[in-house]
Design an enzyme around this catalytic site. Sequence first.
Site, PDB file in Angstrom:
ATOM      1  N   GLY A  54       0.842  -1.149  -0.096  1.00  0.00           N
ATOM      2  CA  GLY A  54      -0.172  -0.187   0.110  1.00  0.00           C
ATOM      3  C   GLY A  54       0.869   1.230   0.041  1.00  0.00           C
ATOM      4  CB  ILE A  55       3.755   2.587   2.037  1.00  0.00           C
ATOM      5  CG1 ILE A  55       2.730   2.765   2.994  1.00  0.00           C
ATOM      6  CG2 ILE A  55       4.831   3.566   1.911  1.00  0.00           C
ATOM      7  CD1 ILE A  55       3.596   2.432   4.554  1.00  0.00           C
ATOM      8  N   GLY A  56       4.210   1.002  -0.585  1.00  0.00           N
ATOM      9  CA  GLY A  56       5.307   0.811  -1.646  1.00  0.00           C
ATOM     10  C   GLY A  56       5.030   1.259  -3.134  1.00  0.00           C
TER      11      GLY A  56
ATOM     12  CG  ASP B  57       6.562  -6.688  -1.915  1.00  0.00           C
ATOM     13  OD1 ASP B  57       6.259  -7.959  -1.418  1.00  0.00           O
ATOM     14  OD2 ASP B  57       5.930  -5.772  -1.494  1.00  0.00           O
TER      15      ASP B  57
ATOM     16  NE  ARG C 179      -1.645   1.794  14.342  1.00  0.00           N
ATOM     17  CZ  ARG C 179      -2.013   2.585  14.966  1.00  0.00           C
ATOM     18  NH1 ARG C 179      -2.489   2.310  16.446  1.00  0.00           N
ATOM     19  NH2 ARG C 179      -1.816   3.801  14.845  1.00  0.00           N
TER      20      ARG C 179
ATOM     21  CG  ASN D 176       5.867  -5.523  10.620  1.00  0.00           C
ATOM     22  OD1 ASN D 176       5.427  -6.481   9.884  1.00  0.00           O
ATOM     23  ND2 ASN D 176       5.035  -4.366  10.846  1.00  0.00           N
TER      24      ASN D 176
ATOM     25  CG  ASP E  64       4.968  11.330  13.367  1.00  0.00           C
ATOM     26  OD1 ASP E  64       3.809  10.705  13.247  1.00  0.00           O
ATOM     27  OD2 ASP E  64       6.032  10.598  13.822  1.00  0.00           O
TER      28      ASP E  64
ATOM     29  NE  ARG F 245      -0.817  11.093  10.364  1.00  0.00           N
ATOM     30  CZ  ARG F 245      -0.464   9.954  10.416  1.00  0.00           C
ATOM     31  NH1 ARG F 245       0.285   9.668  11.468  1.00  0.00           N
ATOM     32  NH2 ARG F 245      -1.163   8.761   9.721  1.00  0.00           N
TER      33      ARG F 245
ATOM     34  CG  HIS G 133       5.888   6.641  13.915  1.00  0.00           C
ATOM     35  ND1 HIS G 133       5.256   7.813  13.639  1.00  0.00           N
ATOM     36  CD2 HIS G 133       5.533   5.711  13.267  1.00  0.00           C
ATOM     37  CE1 HIS G 133       4.250   7.444  12.864  1.00  0.00           C
ATOM     38  NE2 HIS G 133       4.375   6.103  12.562  1.00  0.00           N
TER      39      HIS G 133
HETATM   40  P1  NAD Z   1       0.978  -3.615   3.036  1.00  0.00           P
HETATM   41  O1  NAD Z   1       0.514  -4.888   3.574  1.00  0.00           O
HETATM   42  O2  NAD Z   1       0.168  -2.840   2.104  1.00  0.00           O
HETATM   43  O3  NAD Z   1       2.317  -3.719   2.286  1.00  0.00           O
HETATM   44  C1  NAD Z   1       3.534  -4.255   2.797  1.00  0.00           C
HETATM   45  C2  NAD Z   1       4.379  -4.931   1.571  1.00  0.00           C
HETATM   46  O4  NAD Z   1       5.445  -5.537   2.154  1.00  0.00           O
HETATM   47  C3  NAD Z   1       3.493  -6.083   1.017  1.00  0.00           C
HETATM   48  O5  NAD Z   1       3.548  -6.039  -0.391  1.00  0.00           O
HETATM   49  C4  NAD Z   1       4.266  -7.518   1.286  1.00  0.00           C
HETATM   50  O6  NAD Z   1       4.348  -8.446   0.427  1.00  0.00           O
HETATM   51  C5  NAD Z   1       5.573  -6.861   1.778  1.00  0.00           C
HETATM   52  N1  NAD Z   1       6.405  -7.864   2.392  1.00  0.00           N
HETATM   53  C6  NAD Z   1       6.177  -8.545   3.383  1.00  0.00           C
HETATM   54  N2  NAD Z   1       7.154  -9.285   3.834  1.00  0.00           N
HETATM   55  C7  NAD Z   1       8.365  -8.901   2.892  1.00  0.00           C
HETATM   56  C8  NAD Z   1       9.743  -9.043   3.000  1.00  0.00           C
HETATM   57  N3  NAD Z   1      10.469  -9.995   3.535  1.00  0.00           N
HETATM   58  N4  NAD Z   1      10.441  -8.373   2.106  1.00  0.00           N
HETATM   59  C9  NAD Z   1       9.721  -7.424   1.162  1.00  0.00           C
HETATM   60  N5  NAD Z   1       8.468  -7.242   1.160  1.00  0.00           N
HETATM   61  C10 NAD Z   1       7.866  -7.738   2.129  1.00  0.00           C
HETATM   62  O7  NAD Z   1       1.227  -2.394   4.331  1.00  0.00           O
HETATM   63  P2  NAD Z   1       1.528  -1.146   4.088  1.00  0.00           P
HETATM   64  O8  NAD Z   1       0.376  -0.524   4.467  1.00  0.00           O
HETATM   65  O9  NAD Z   1       2.374  -0.560   2.796  1.00  0.00           O
HETATM   66  O10 NAD Z   1       2.623  -0.697   5.477  1.00  0.00           O
HETATM   67  C11 NAD Z   1       3.756  -1.087   5.331  1.00  0.00           C
HETATM   68  C12 NAD Z   1       4.526  -1.057   6.847  1.00  0.00           C
HETATM   69  O11 NAD Z   1       4.768   0.577   7.156  1.00  0.00           O
HETATM   70  C13 NAD Z   1       3.514  -1.390   7.978  1.00  0.00           C
HETATM   71  O12 NAD Z   1       4.177  -1.926   9.032  1.00  0.00           O
HETATM   72  C14 NAD Z   1       3.016  -0.071   8.502  1.00  0.00           C
HETATM   73  O13 NAD Z   1       2.812  -0.190   9.830  1.00  0.00           O
HETATM   74  C15 NAD Z   1       3.997   1.047   8.144  1.00  0.00           C
HETATM   75  N6  NAD Z   1       3.643   2.305   8.252  1.00  0.00           N
HETATM   76  C16 NAD Z   1       4.700   3.185   8.895  1.00  0.00           C
HETATM   77  C17 NAD Z   1       4.509   4.639   8.817  1.00  0.00           C
HETATM   78  C18 NAD Z   1       5.446   5.553   9.407  1.00  0.00           C
HETATM   79  O14 NAD Z   1       5.115   6.772   9.715  1.00  0.00           O
HETATM   80  N7  NAD Z   1       6.541   5.235   9.855  1.00  0.00           N
HETATM   81  C19 NAD Z   1       3.315   4.944   8.251  1.00  0.00           C
HETATM   82  C20 NAD Z   1       2.518   4.209   7.664  1.00  0.00           C
HETATM   83  C21 NAD Z   1       2.722   2.738   7.610  1.00  0.00           C
HETATM   84  C1  LMR Z   2       1.014   6.127  11.037  1.00  0.00           C
HETATM   85  O1  LMR Z   2       1.298   6.899  11.545  1.00  0.00           O
HETATM   86  O2  LMR Z   2       0.171   6.493  10.262  1.00  0.00           O
HETATM   87  C2  LMR Z   2       1.510   4.828  10.876  1.00  0.00           C
HETATM   88  O3  LMR Z   2       2.611   4.697  11.683  1.00  0.00           O
HETATM   89  C3  LMR Z   2       0.599   3.501  10.551  1.00  0.00           C
HETATM   90  C4  LMR Z   2      -0.121   3.549  11.868  1.00  0.00           C
HETATM   91  O4  LMR Z   2      -0.097   2.211  12.205  1.00  0.00           O
HETATM   92  O5  LMR Z   2      -0.866   4.286  12.510  1.00  0.00           O
END
Ligand code: NAD
Ligand code: LMR
Length: 338
Positions: A34-36, A56, A102, A115, A171, A174, A198
Amino acid sequence: MFALRAASKSTLVRGFASSARVDYKAVVLGAGGGIGQPLSLLMKENPKVTELALYDVRGAPGVAADVSHINTNSKVTGHAADDIAGALKGADVVIIPAGVPRKPGMTRDDLFNTNAGIVATLADAVAKNCPKALVGIISNPVNSTVPIFAEVLKKNGVYDPKRLFGVTTLDVVRASRFVSEIKGNNPKDVQVTVVGGHSGPTIVPLLSQTASSADIKGETYDKLVHRIQFGGDEVVKAKDGAGSATLSMAYAGARFAGALLRGLDGEAGVIEPTFVESPLFAGEGIVYFSSNVELGPEGVKTIHPLGKLTAEEETLLKACIPELKKNIDKGVAFVASS
Ligand code: NAD
Ligand code: LMR
């Protein structure tokens, strides 16, 4: 071969002989998610990136084929589960949004069990394939995944604290947006420093240090701080089981990756809050802390102190410290026991 690649990275910039480079390899680990996916799109738009490698365990070649049709000046390669080495070789910047997000009712720490292992595996691959790259960790819980990544790099004998970053830019993004909603001004003119970590109470906005937010007081202040600390929950709740912030995170991740590249390129004065190994609270046993960091050709150039805090901010900081320590220690212990 190696010498040739290095030589091709020196160039003439605006007629002056310069060692500044104009070609960088950026890698996204978790590019199918979703982020990637939107992050890969935004990285394709960065003119400093001439090579973009997308990896991925699922779907990266498809995302790469799609993004590669965008008519900007970078070559895009897609790497499936068995080719992380191909993605990472020669990387300058690696951004990592791999891992589960989450669902409503979960904390970021509830993601640890899944994770932690993912991040440790990716750290090992970075250690073996591109130990000099600048690495930005998005995967949650950031307060623990950064220490995990560092410990794995240490085990491989390649840890450089200047090159590892927890991405806390969302953060900051936002805070800027939420302040501008109160003040009715342009968020681009509102730069709020957010320090700590965070997650919930570890997110400490220093609203007194920004002209537009310094006069926000009372209930409005309390609500604003709460919204910055728990903005992630707003998105998790609204997505109702379909994940957490992806688009705003991709925007924030691309901004942070762009800052790393500008620093690498020798631009002066590139400053972003980010979660790094830091001396600021090391005396209290907190080895990692987010504060304003100036970025440079080696990664971290200068870690800025917090500056003057109000009584309210001191209180927020007091609540941050024990929680952050718990999260960091948990990450370190995970690698020690594995
Ligand atoms: P998602 O499930 O949509 O995507 C995660 C991707 O990771 C999937 O495509 C999955 O196949 C891949 N993946 C899983 N294991 C892997 C591995 N070993 N090697 C490579 N790829 C792998 O999730 P998302 O919404 O993209 O969120 C990803 C992460 O980012 C979550 O842990 C989320 O909590 C975190 N996040 C952090 C922040 C921040 O502010 N730092 C903000 C939003 C989300
Ligand atoms: C965020 O701040 O949006 C991310 O860390 C994802 C989450 O789990 O809230």
